[in-house]
Design a protein around this motif. Sequence first.
Motif, PDB file in Angstrom:
ATOM      1  N   VAL A  49      21.933   8.119  39.049  1.00 50.16           N
ATOM      2  CA  VAL A  49      22.053   7.934  37.368  1.00 50.16           C
ATOM      3  C   VAL A  49      23.365   7.994  36.924  1.00 50.16           C
ATOM      4  O   VAL A  49      23.613   8.793  37.146  1.00 50.16           O
ATOM      5  CB  VAL A  49      20.942   8.588  36.788  1.00 50.16           C
ATOM      6  CG1 VAL A  49      19.461   8.180  36.475  1.00 50.16           C
ATOM      7  CG2 VAL A  49      20.941   9.920  36.605  1.00 50.16           C
ATOM      8  N   PRO A  50      23.427   7.417  36.226  1.00 49.25           N
ATOM      9  CA  PRO A  50      24.472   7.428  35.515  1.00 49.25           C
ATOM     10  C   PRO A  50      24.652   7.749  34.131  1.00 49.25           C
ATOM     11  O   PRO A  50      23.555   8.226  34.032  1.00 49.25           O
ATOM     12  CB  PRO A  50      24.992   5.662  35.045  1.00 49.25           C
ATOM     13  CG  PRO A  50      23.988   5.052  35.140  1.00 49.25           C
ATOM     14  CD  PRO A  50      23.325   6.220  35.583  1.00 49.25           C
ATOM     15  N   THR A  51      25.906   8.007  33.945  1.00 47.57           N
ATOM     16  CA  THR A  51      26.065   8.962  32.129  1.00 47.57           C
ATOM     17  C   THR A  51      26.227   8.046  31.634  1.00 47.57           C
ATOM     18  O   THR A  51      26.004   6.926  31.532  1.00 47.57           O
ATOM     19  CB  THR A  51      27.519  10.100  32.424  1.00 47.57           C
ATOM     20  OG1 THR A  51      28.213   9.454  31.836  1.00 47.57           O
ATOM     21  CG2 THR A  51      26.986  10.660  33.489  1.00 47.57           C
ATOM     22  N   GLU A  52      25.850   8.314  30.638  1.00 46.96           N
ATOM     23  CA  GLU A  52      26.357   6.747  29.252  1.00 46.96           C
ATOM     24  C   GLU A  52      27.173   6.779  29.113  1.00 46.96           C
ATOM     25  O   GLU A  52      27.653   5.996  28.990  1.00 46.96           O
ATOM     26  CB  GLU A  52      25.880   7.885  27.790  1.00 46.96           C
ATOM     27  CG  GLU A  52      24.365   8.023  27.384  1.00 46.96           C
ATOM     28  CD  GLU A  52      23.969   8.944  26.145  1.00 46.96           C
ATOM     29  OE1 GLU A  52      23.313   8.411  25.244  1.00 46.96           O
ATOM     30  OE2 GLU A  52      24.035  10.368  25.712  1.00 46.96           O
ATOM     31  N   ARG A  53      28.152   7.811  28.812  1.00 51.76           N
ATOM     32  CA  ARG A  53      29.706   7.225  29.252  1.00 51.76           C
ATOM     33  C   ARG A  53      30.157   5.826  30.183  1.00 51.76           C
ATOM     34  O   ARG A  53      30.535   5.119  29.912  1.00 51.76           O
ATOM     35  CB  ARG A  53      31.303   8.027  29.153  1.00 51.76           C
ATOM     36  CG  ARG A  53      31.812   8.046  29.194  1.00 51.76           C
ATOM     37  CD  ARG A  53      32.827   7.327  27.378  1.00 51.76           C
ATOM     38  NE  ARG A  53      34.209   6.896  27.161  1.00 51.76           N
ATOM     39  CZ  ARG A  53      34.983   7.758  26.808  1.00 51.76           C
ATOM     40  NH1 ARG A  53      34.208   9.336  26.433  1.00 51.76           N
ATOM     41  NH2 ARG A  53      35.524   7.790  25.945  1.00 51.76           N
ATOM     42  N   GLU A  54      29.088   6.421  31.503  1.00 58.19           N
ATOM     43  CA  GLU A  54      29.610   5.107  32.683  1.00 58.19           C
ATOM     44  C   GLU A  54      28.715   3.723  32.234  1.00 58.19           C
ATOM     45  O   GLU A  54      29.774   2.645  31.977  1.00 58.19           O
ATOM     46  CB  GLU A  54      28.722   5.507  33.641  1.00 58.19           C
ATOM     47  CG  GLU A  54      30.004   6.460  34.693  1.00 58.19           C
ATOM     48  CD  GLU A  54      29.412   6.887  35.780  1.00 58.19           C
ATOM     49  OE1 GLU A  54      28.912   6.560  37.103  1.00 58.19           O
ATOM     50  OE2 GLU A  54      27.559   7.677  35.858  1.00 58.19           O
ATOM     51  N   ILE A  55      27.644   3.735  31.226  1.00 57.38           N
ATOM     52  CA  ILE A  55      27.386   2.814  30.758  1.00 57.38           C
ATOM     53  C   ILE A  55      28.189   1.782  30.073  1.00 57.38           C
ATOM     54  O   ILE A  55      28.205   1.012  29.902  1.00 57.38           O
ATOM     55  CB  ILE A  55      25.483   3.095  30.816  1.00 57.38           C
ATOM     56  CG1 ILE A  55      25.061   4.100  31.703  1.00 57.38           C
ATOM     57  CG2 ILE A  55      24.566   1.824  30.266  1.00 57.38           C
ATOM     58  CD1 ILE A  55      23.399   4.194  31.471  1.00 57.38           C
ATOM     59  N   ALA A  56      28.623   2.709  28.971  1.00 54.46           N
ATOM     60  CA  ALA A  56      29.432   1.963  28.114  1.00 54.46           C
ATOM     61  C   ALA A  56      30.447   1.615  28.813  1.00 54.46           C
ATOM     62  O   ALA A  56      31.147   0.371  28.498  1.00 54.46           O
ATOM     63  CB  ALA A  56      29.564   2.916  26.756  1.00 54.46           C
ATOM     64  N   CYS A  57      31.817   2.611  29.951  1.00 57.05           N
ATOM     65  CA  CYS A  57      32.047   1.466  30.413  1.00 57.05           C
ATOM     66  C   CYS A  57      31.965   0.731  31.737  1.00 57.05           C
ATOM     67  O   CYS A  57      32.993  -0.472  31.484  1.00 57.05           O
ATOM     68  CB  CYS A  57      33.144   2.227  30.898  1.00 57.05           C
ATOM     69  SG  CYS A  57      33.454   4.580  30.480  1.00 57.05           S
ATOM     70  N   ALA A  58      31.438   0.548  31.709  1.00 58.27           N
ATOM     71  CA  ALA A  58      30.406  -0.652  32.389  1.00 58.27           C
ATOM     72  C   ALA A  58      30.202  -2.023  31.816  1.00 58.27           C
ATOM     73  O   ALA A  58      30.871  -3.155  31.942  1.00 58.27           O
ATOM     74  CB  ALA A  58      29.401  -0.491  33.446  1.00 58.27           C
ATOM     75  N   LYS A  59      29.855  -1.761  30.361  1.00 59.58           N
ATOM     76  CA  LYS A  59      29.896  -2.984  29.481  1.00 59.58           C
ATOM     77  C   LYS A  59      31.304  -3.251  29.284  1.00 59.58           C
ATOM     78  O   LYS A  59      31.267  -4.288  29.084  1.00 59.58           O
ATOM     79  CB  LYS A  59      28.607  -2.614  28.410  1.00 59.58           C
ATOM     80  CG  LYS A  59      27.124  -1.886  29.182  1.00 59.58           C
ATOM     81  CD  LYS A  59      26.321  -1.771  27.474  1.00 59.58           C
ATOM     82  CE  LYS A  59      25.246  -1.650  28.019  1.00 59.58           C
ATOM     83  NZ  LYS A  59      24.677  -1.069  27.298  1.00 59.58           N
ATOM     84  N   LEU A  60      31.888  -2.286  29.130  1.00 59.02           N
ATOM     85  CA  LEU A  60      33.500  -3.172  28.156  1.00 59.02           C
ATOM     86  C   LEU A  60      34.337  -3.256  29.615  1.00 59.02           C
ATOM     87  O   LEU A  60      35.280  -3.883  29.292  1.00 59.02           O
ATOM     88  CB  LEU A  60      33.997  -1.773  27.858  1.00 59.02           C
ATOM     89  CG  LEU A  60      33.369  -1.207  26.515  1.00 59.02           C
ATOM     90  CD1 LEU A  60      33.844  -0.179  25.862  1.00 59.02           C
ATOM     91  CD2 LEU A  60      33.535  -2.613  25.393  1.00 59.02           C
ATOM     92  N   GLY A  61      34.113  -3.097  30.749  1.00 60.66           N
ATOM     93  CA  GLY A  61      34.549  -4.158  32.492  1.00 60.66           C
ATOM     94  C   GLY A  61      35.801  -2.356  32.498  1.00 60.66           C
ATOM     95  O   GLY A  61      36.475  -2.958  33.037  1.00 60.66           O
ATOM     96  N   ARG A  62      35.656  -1.402  31.323  1.00 58.97           N
ATOM     97  CA  ARG A  62      36.724  -0.784  32.207  1.00 58.97           C
ATOM     98  C   ARG A  62      36.258   0.367  33.644  1.00 58.97           C
ATOM     99  O   ARG A  62      35.338   0.649  33.788  1.00 58.97           O
ATOM    100  CB  ARG A  62      36.407   0.462  30.441  1.00 58.97           C
ATOM    101  CG  ARG A  62      37.068   1.687  30.225  1.00 58.97           C
ATOM    102  CD  ARG A  62      37.513   1.963  29.275  1.00 58.97           C
ATOM    103  NE  ARG A  62      38.731   2.315  28.878  1.00 58.97           N
ATOM    104  CZ  ARG A  62      38.734   3.697  27.909  1.00 58.97           C
ATOM    105  NH1 ARG A  62      38.329   3.009  26.686  1.00 58.97           N
ATOM    106  NH2 ARG A  62      40.036   4.744  27.662  1.00 58.97           N
TER     107      ARG A  62
END
Length: 214
Positions: free
Chosen positions: A187-200
């Motif tokens: 499972v990913p962390t919340e920050r990982e999910i946010a980074c993926a959405k931003l392409g970061r």
Amino acid sequence: MARVRVRQHVNPLSQKYRTPIACPDWSMIYADGGRPLHLDIGCARGKFLLNLAQAQTDWNFLGVEIREPLVLEANEQVVHLGRNNVHFLFGNINIAPLLFLQALAPNLRRVSIQFPDPWFKQRHSKRRVMQPELVVALAQVLPLGGQVFIQSDVLAMAEAMGARLAEQPCFQRTHHDPWLAENPFSVPTEREIACAKLGRPVYRLLFEKSDSIT
């Protein structure tokens, strides 16, 4: 349940956070205290561990977080989900880290430090979570095969954490590539999910204890 609003940053050097973490009676926390233990340092709201605890029911999970309201919220979620293999503690991991980690032995098998506060200014480096005393304590307490997983979306932070772990000869990277492409857990962390959405990009490293401390 209402989402608790808390400060993004707290100073771990302030007097409020100078008390060693108090460990509970583990027999009152986990249904099976003999399961291997995964410690997540700086667990924030605990979503990563709560999800992982449901996916890996043969493990116990413990989150440590310096912002107490988030710990209270996370433990409320534990009760709501009816989980008996995950718990959260309030405190500063860098106050007597060896004493605390020894209280988790011999079941401690994995440690994760994910997206810690980078404290960019050099004069604030003592506020970072990955302090030398913590790394030495991890090297002493983790068994052979024990793992330390780190990740950050700040390249300099990931490099600094990786260099500090590499200073301990007993810790070796499990991969040849400079960075892991994926989180090794399910499972990913919340920050990982946010980074993926931003392409970061996210910079990940996995170390394993491959030698004894002499």
